[in-house]
Design a protein around this motif. Structure first.
Motif: not given
Length: 132
Positions: A33-41
């Motif tokens: 989820t932390a990686k996803l949050w970075m990926k989507i901005g």
């Protein structure tokens, strides 16, 4: 899975950050989820599991729109119960939230996008269902 509608209309039960029982997440799920949050901005770096996890909204939590505090001050659970709904603040909240949707469609898997859609992009629909 039952919906848990936050003051702003988010569906916490669908949120990949929400860790309150019975929606606990593993360390690996929170890392993803932390990686996803970075990926989507949503974040500019990968944050810790402690920072990404959420037990639900509280007035003292940071919120760009101060929705929980506003609802608490008015003695209501969600914005849908407010006589001013939808106020300019919530209209702005809906617009800003929707502004992330194209990026999510672009960079997320279909499964990730559908989860984010249920959790965040349907907040106006969730609240509209509660309006009497």
């Amino acid at each position: 899975m039952d919906k848990i509608i936050a003051a702003c209309g988010n569906d916490c039960a669908s949120c990949p950050r929400y860790v309150a029982h019975p929606y606990e997440k593993t360390d690996e799920e929170l890392r993803q989820t932390a990686k996803l949050w970075m990926k989507i901005g949503y974040r500019d770096h990968i944050v810790t599991n402690e920072e990404i996890s959420c037990m639900g909204c509280k007035p003292e939590n940071w919120c760009r729109y101060h929705v929980v505090k506003c609802c608490q001050d008015r003695g209501i659970r969600t914005c849908a119960a407010c006589s001013s709904y939808p106020c300019d603040n919530m209209k702005d909240c809906f617009v800003v939230t929707k502004s992330f949707e194209p990026k999510c469609r672009e960079v997320c898997t279909e499964k990730e996008y559908q989860q984010l859609k249920k959790a965040f992009f349907e907040k106006e629909k969730n609240l509209s269902k509660q309006v009497n």
